[in-house]
Design an enzyme around this catalytic site. Structure first.
Site, PDB file in Angstrom:
ATOM      1  N   CYS A   1      -0.723   6.101   9.766  1.00 21.93           N
ATOM      2  CA  CYS A   1       0.512   5.450  10.196  1.00 21.93           C
ATOM      3  C   CYS A   1       0.237   4.142  10.902  1.00 21.93           C
ATOM      4  O   CYS A   1      -0.559   4.087  11.827  1.00 21.93           O
ATOM      5  CB  CYS A   1       1.252   6.327  11.185  1.00 21.93           C
ATOM      6  SG  CYS A   1       2.259   7.522  10.396  1.00 21.93           S
TER       7      CYS A   1
ATOM      8  N   GLU B   1       0.831  -1.199   0.000  1.00 18.82           N
ATOM      9  CA  GLU B   1       0.000   0.000   0.000  1.00 18.82           C
ATOM     10  C   GLU B   1       0.874   1.261   0.000  1.00 18.82           C
ATOM     11  O   GLU B   1       1.982   1.255   0.546  1.00 18.82           O
ATOM     12  CB  GLU B   1      -0.927  -0.013   1.217  1.00 18.82           C
ATOM     13  CG  GLU B   1      -1.898  -1.181   1.122  1.00 18.82           C
ATOM     14  CD  GLU B   1      -2.919  -1.246   2.256  1.00 18.82           C
ATOM     15  OE1 GLU B   1      -4.053  -1.632   1.979  1.00 18.82           O
ATOM     16  OE2 GLU B   1      -2.585  -0.912   3.394  1.00 18.82           O
TER      17      GLU B   1
HETATM   18  C1  LIG Z   1       4.784   2.107   9.689  1.00 21.31           C
HETATM   19  S1  LIG Z   1       6.328   2.770  10.162  1.00 21.31           S
HETATM   20  C2  LIG Z   1       7.340   2.526   8.720  1.00 21.31           C
HETATM   21  C3  LIG Z   1       8.736   3.068   8.870  1.00 21.31           C
HETATM   22  C4  LIG Z   1       9.672   2.324   9.815  1.00 21.31           C
HETATM   23  N1  LIG Z   1       9.496   0.942   9.760  1.00 21.31           N
HETATM   24  C5  LIG Z   1       9.515   2.838  11.248  1.00 21.31           C
HETATM   25  O1  LIG Z   1       9.042   2.077  12.076  1.00 21.31           O
HETATM   26  O2  LIG Z   1       9.912   3.981  11.486  1.00 21.31           O
HETATM   27  C6  LIG Z   1       6.042   4.550  10.121  1.00 21.31           C
HETATM   28  C7  LIG Z   1       5.662   5.149  11.460  1.00 21.31           C
HETATM   29  O3  LIG Z   1       4.370   4.690  11.840  1.00 21.31           O
HETATM   30  C8  LIG Z   1       4.385   4.446  13.235  1.00 21.31           C
HETATM   31  N2  LIG Z   1       3.305   3.542  13.616  1.00 21.31           N
HETATM   32  C9  LIG Z   1       3.276   2.208  13.550  1.00 21.31           C
HETATM   33  N3  LIG Z   1       2.098   1.743  14.012  1.00 21.31           N
HETATM   34  C10 LIG Z   1       1.362   2.817  14.376  1.00 21.31           C
HETATM   35  C11 LIG Z   1       0.044   2.996  14.900  1.00 21.31           C
HETATM   36  N4  LIG Z   1      -0.756   1.968  15.141  1.00 21.31           N
HETATM   37  N5  LIG Z   1      -0.371   4.251  15.149  1.00 21.31           N
HETATM   38  C12 LIG Z   1       0.422   5.325  14.890  1.00 21.31           C
HETATM   39  N6  LIG Z   1       1.665   5.217  14.386  1.00 21.31           N
HETATM   40  C13 LIG Z   1       2.128   3.980  14.133  1.00 21.31           C
HETATM   41  C14 LIG Z   1       5.755   3.823  13.389  1.00 21.31           C
HETATM   42  O4  LIG Z   1       6.158   3.719  14.714  1.00 21.31           O
HETATM   43  C15 LIG Z   1       6.603   4.765  12.588  1.00 21.31           C
HETATM   44  O5  LIG Z   1       6.976   5.885  13.352  1.00 21.31           O
END
Ligand SMILES: C[S@@+](CC[C@H](N)C(=O)[O-])C[C@H]1O[C@@H](n2cnc3c(N)ncnc32)[C@H](O)[C@@H]1O
Ligand code: SF4
Length: 385
Positions: A358, A102
């Site tokens: 996110c 996605e």
């Molecule tokens: C999906 S991650 C992808 C990039 C990388 N893997 C990282 O963790 O930074 C992007 C951001 O989304 C945050 N994230 C993950 N799950 C989330 C949630 N349920 N609610 C809000 N932010 C979230 C992560 O902690 C990160 O800061």
């Protein structure tokens, strides 16, 4: 089709023409100048479904090579879903190997500082959130992608193709690697993709690209050399090792003390500010004492802290968490700003209703609806970046 057009059978794996490394090395082996690469990309960008034999002005040896080994696009948009307020569009993209990832477009009006729902030519500057992996092996307890486990890495071409798809819908000026996957676990493909999108014909500024990482220390140490001027965002999420390990298993391999040391070295070398992401989980990492601890550990660094309201995700351990009440988020922000003088923002929540916010990205095919034709119509002006 394959015989008439001279194309290889569909089951044969072909590379994306945006796989710069593969295209470059094929050209070099055939003695063709690589100065033609941006010309091919320009043509592919303007004509996403074109036959590569129609790219004008290439040396004749380039055509059979392109025809046999490359495609303009190796991925396709299976669906595009808009949020109710129109700010966010989530693209479900089918890769050549049959996997889905996605990508999310977020639209802002830069002149007003916020999205106002009225597109004007040149007025909207969108941000594209790209995926770098199918799934992710880091297993953060609050993240939907983490529940998928690791499936595969994207090629650099598949990363660039997300931008090509998005440019058909929006005037993308910023890219954040905050979609599915840990970009620094797919380091070489991410570096190559960034080099393509910052070069001709895309010409995005590296300053408008942000790579978000859970904190892969050895990759952060290489980051500057390979990606000068690109922004680094670190998902810290806790000020101490114990809390961090509780919510992010990767913290055991990359302890917070060593991570913060590597950020100091990074910053001493380049002077660039670092973005610190901090998810707000009710009763886990959102108390006053956490704000003070965070202020202290960040004291040696020049940072912008981005407080991220937790987006609910179904299934796994993530469903145990609750979002911090907004008053508590504001108090946390006030401590970091007022006591520690740290620039602290609260991330605007976009696309929650389409699970495009996110950490909500997890491919769940039966829930997607087909792409409407009108959504696909490209805005020609937007393509001329
Ligand atoms: C999906 S991650 C992808 C990039 C990388 N893997 C990282 O963790 O930074 C992007 C951001 O989304 C945050 N994230 C993950 N799950 C989330 C949630 N349920 N609610 C809000 N932010 C979230 C992560 O902690 C990160 O800061
Ligand atoms: S937050 Fe980032 S590193 Fe953690 S599981 Fe999700 S995608 Fe992977």
């Amino acid at each position: 089709m394959s015989v008439a057009s001279g194309r290889p059978p569909v089951r044969m794996a072909v590379r994306s023409v945006f796989d710069a490394g593969a295209l470059r090395s094929e050209f070099e082996s055939a003695g063709i100048s690589t100065k033609f690469l941006p010309l091919i990309w320009r043509h592919a960008l303007d004509n996403p479904n074109c036959d590569l034999e129609d790219v004008p002005s290439l040396p004749s040896a380039a055509y059979p090579l392109l025809r046999d080994k490359f495609r303009t696009m190796t991925s396709s948009v299976a669906s595009a879903v808009d949020s109710a307020d129109g700010t966010t569009t989530k693209l479900l993209v089918r890769l050549q190997n049959g996997s889905y990832i996605e990508a999310v477009i977020m639209r802002y009006d830069t002149r007003l500082g916020k999205y106002d729902g009225k597109p004007r030519p040149g007025g909207l500057r969108s941000t594209l959130c790209v995926s770098s992996q199918v799934g992710c092996k880091m297993g953060c307890k609050f993240c939907a992608t983490g529940t998928m486990g690791f499936k595969s890495n994207l090629s650099s071409g598949e990363i660039v193709e997300q931008l090509v798809h998005a440019l058909r819908l929006s005037n993308i000026r910023n890219i954040v690697f905050m979609g599915m996957g840990e970009p620094l676990n797919n380091y070489s493909a991410v570096v190559e993709a960034v080099k393509v999108v910052t070069g001709s014909p895309f010409q995005l500024s590296p300053k408008r690209i942000t790579i978000s990482t859970v904190g892969i220390i050895h990759a952060i140490n290489k980051f500057l050399g390979d990606l000068p001027n690109v922004n680094l965002a670190v998902s810290l999420h806790a000020p101490d090792q114990e809390t961090r390990c509780q919510i992010m298993p990767a913290a055991r391999a990359f302890p917070i003390s060593r991570l913060l040391d590597s950020l100091q070295v990074y910053q001493k070398t380049c002077g660039q500010k670092i973005f610190i992401e901090y998810i707000m989980l009710d009763g886990v990492n959102d108390q006053e004492q956490h704000a003070h601890q965070l202020g202290n550990v960040l004291e040696p660094l020049k940072v912008v802290v981005n407080l991220i309201p937790f987006n609910p995700v179904g299934g796994g351990t993530s469903s145990h968490y609750k979002a911090t009440p907004s008053q508590t988020v504001l108090s946390f922000q006030k401590i970091l700003r007022g006591v520690y003088n740290i620039r602290t923002t609260v991330r605007q929540q976009m696309g929650q209703d389409i699970s495009g916010a996110c950490g909500q990205l997890v491919v769940n095919l039966p829930l997607r609806r087909p792409l409407g034709l009108t959504t696909l119509l490209p805005d020609i002006e937007d393509l001329r970046i």
